[in-house]
Design an enzyme around this catalytic site. Sequence first.
Site, PDB file in Angstrom:
ATOM      1  N   HIS A  31       2.221  -6.874  15.796  1.00  0.00           N
ATOM      2  CA  HIS A  31       1.490  -7.365  14.732  1.00  0.00           C
ATOM      3  C   HIS A  31       0.875  -6.435  13.773  1.00  0.00           C
ATOM      4  O   HIS A  31      -0.197  -6.313  13.240  1.00  0.00           O
ATOM      5  CB  HIS A  31       0.019  -8.065  15.282  1.00  0.00           C
ATOM      6  CG  HIS A  31       0.210  -9.106  16.430  1.00  0.00           C
ATOM      7  ND1 HIS A  31       0.514 -10.382  16.331  1.00  0.00           N
ATOM      8  CD2 HIS A  31       0.596  -8.900  17.800  1.00  0.00           C
ATOM      9  CE1 HIS A  31       0.594 -10.891  17.317  1.00  0.00           C
ATOM     10  NE2 HIS A  31       0.683  -9.892  18.247  1.00  0.00           N
ATOM     11  N   SER A  42       6.298   9.117 -11.069  1.00  0.00           N
ATOM     12  CA  SER A  42       5.808   8.102 -11.966  1.00  0.00           C
ATOM     13  C   SER A  42       5.718   8.921 -13.379  1.00  0.00           C
ATOM     14  O   SER A  42       5.664   9.734 -13.539  1.00  0.00           O
ATOM     15  CB  SER A  42       4.189   7.655 -11.526  1.00  0.00           C
ATOM     16  OG  SER A  42       3.710   7.306 -12.468  1.00  0.00           O
TER      17      SER A  42
END
Length: 477
Positions: free
Chosen positions: A154, A275
């Site tokens: 999970h 970036s």
Amino acid sequence: MRLWGSRMEKELNEEVAAFSTSIGEDFLLYPYDIWGSIAHCLGLGKVGLLTEGEAGAIVAGLRNVYHLFEEGKIDPSPFEDVHTLVEVTLRNAIGEVAGKLHTARSRNDQIVLDERLFLREKMSEMMVMILQLIRVLVEKARQYPHLVMPGYTHLQPAQPVLFAHHLLAYGFMLRRDVERLESTMKRVNTFPLGAGALAGTSLPIDRHYVAELLAFPEVQENSIDIVSDRDFILEFLGDLSLLALHLSRLGEELVLWSTPHFGFIDIDDAFTTGSSIMPQKKNPDVAELIRGKTGEVVASFLSLAMTLKALPLSYNRDLQQDKPPLLRAIREMEMILRITPLFLTHVYPKEEKMREALREGFLTATDFCEYLVEKGIPFRRAHALVGEIVRKLASEGRSLRELRREDFGEYGEFFTPELLERLDEEQSVTKKISWGSTSRKEVEREGNHLQTFLTEKENMITLWQETWRKSFRELLG
Ligand code: ARG
């Protein structure tokens, strides 16, 4: 320029010609088209449908045509498909006798022969690439035999596992992908030629002889099925879809692990991007694209599945649409399979961060239960007791390392040095004994097992390829 002009009163409309041509996709099949044509020609010669002289002229002509193609001297643009292009080129080279090559053959069985010859080779190359990726995973696992990290369910911390074990999980996934392709190969590597348009032929061909020349172990039965069947491509695309889905999970984990929040891996600068606005960024684009390209591959499966849905027997021109998805999936998958092993060798685990992460999330709570079980407490009771203790520790901001006797209530006798040792995360891994578990010994065995698999399959594929390439060399002269 066309193989069927005489039937029509008019020339084909230009828009229709452009709409219906497949030369853009099937041009790359020319080596297979010529290889198959030579075998077909030898087959016609064997049963006397061609004289020795005719067969000799056509084979020599086809070999020349192959060289013209190889030298880039052929302009494919105005042709309907690769079969037309090869036949017309042959006629230009050797004259009227070329007209005998298409005896007892249709483009409907010819195209599936070309595709099968092409696909078995491509598939084998891809299987080699997957094996290479498994090898990199096994090698990486061997570099870090002791490194323990949190295992997740999970996406919540679950139990300590070996980093190597986690890597090998992908090795075993990929092993199934190789096995699936091996199974698909049985159905790809079957011989279609001789089905004619759909009904077979009244001419005395010897299909088994031609199959042998092209190194096919099996001759397909049922001429109607032969020209209608594209299962072999859809199955291949299904195999690739599953493979891509597997690698998307790996890509996703690498993305997650590279975030500072996990901080489990460092990626070599040459394998990251920056970036244009944020100067601090170091992005895991490669892992993202491995994940992202899955869409293309699965879309290819869906595309062909839609083409095949409710298609009446036997050949329909719709089937020509098998090539765009096939080629697209191969192109994307080859890119993924080339970059993934390269990328993985430039990813390094940050051992300290992984070790730190082991301290959070009560990872050895299950070991705690198993210790109590060994002391004779029923598992459900042990589970409840440990659950209570964890709840208390969590509310007080303590970890299992900070257990105290009073946390045990009436079970105080179980608070022992032995237990504290069992709650150590490294110990947790060491103590696993079940087959396939995360212990050092088991993980080593799993790695060795995969290693044996790699050798076995590499040998198998080399044999396949040698057989096919021998046929190609012999027929192309
Ligand atoms: N271009 C066709 C295909 O890919 C080849 C077979 C064409 N047969 C025909 N009858 N038009 O399916």
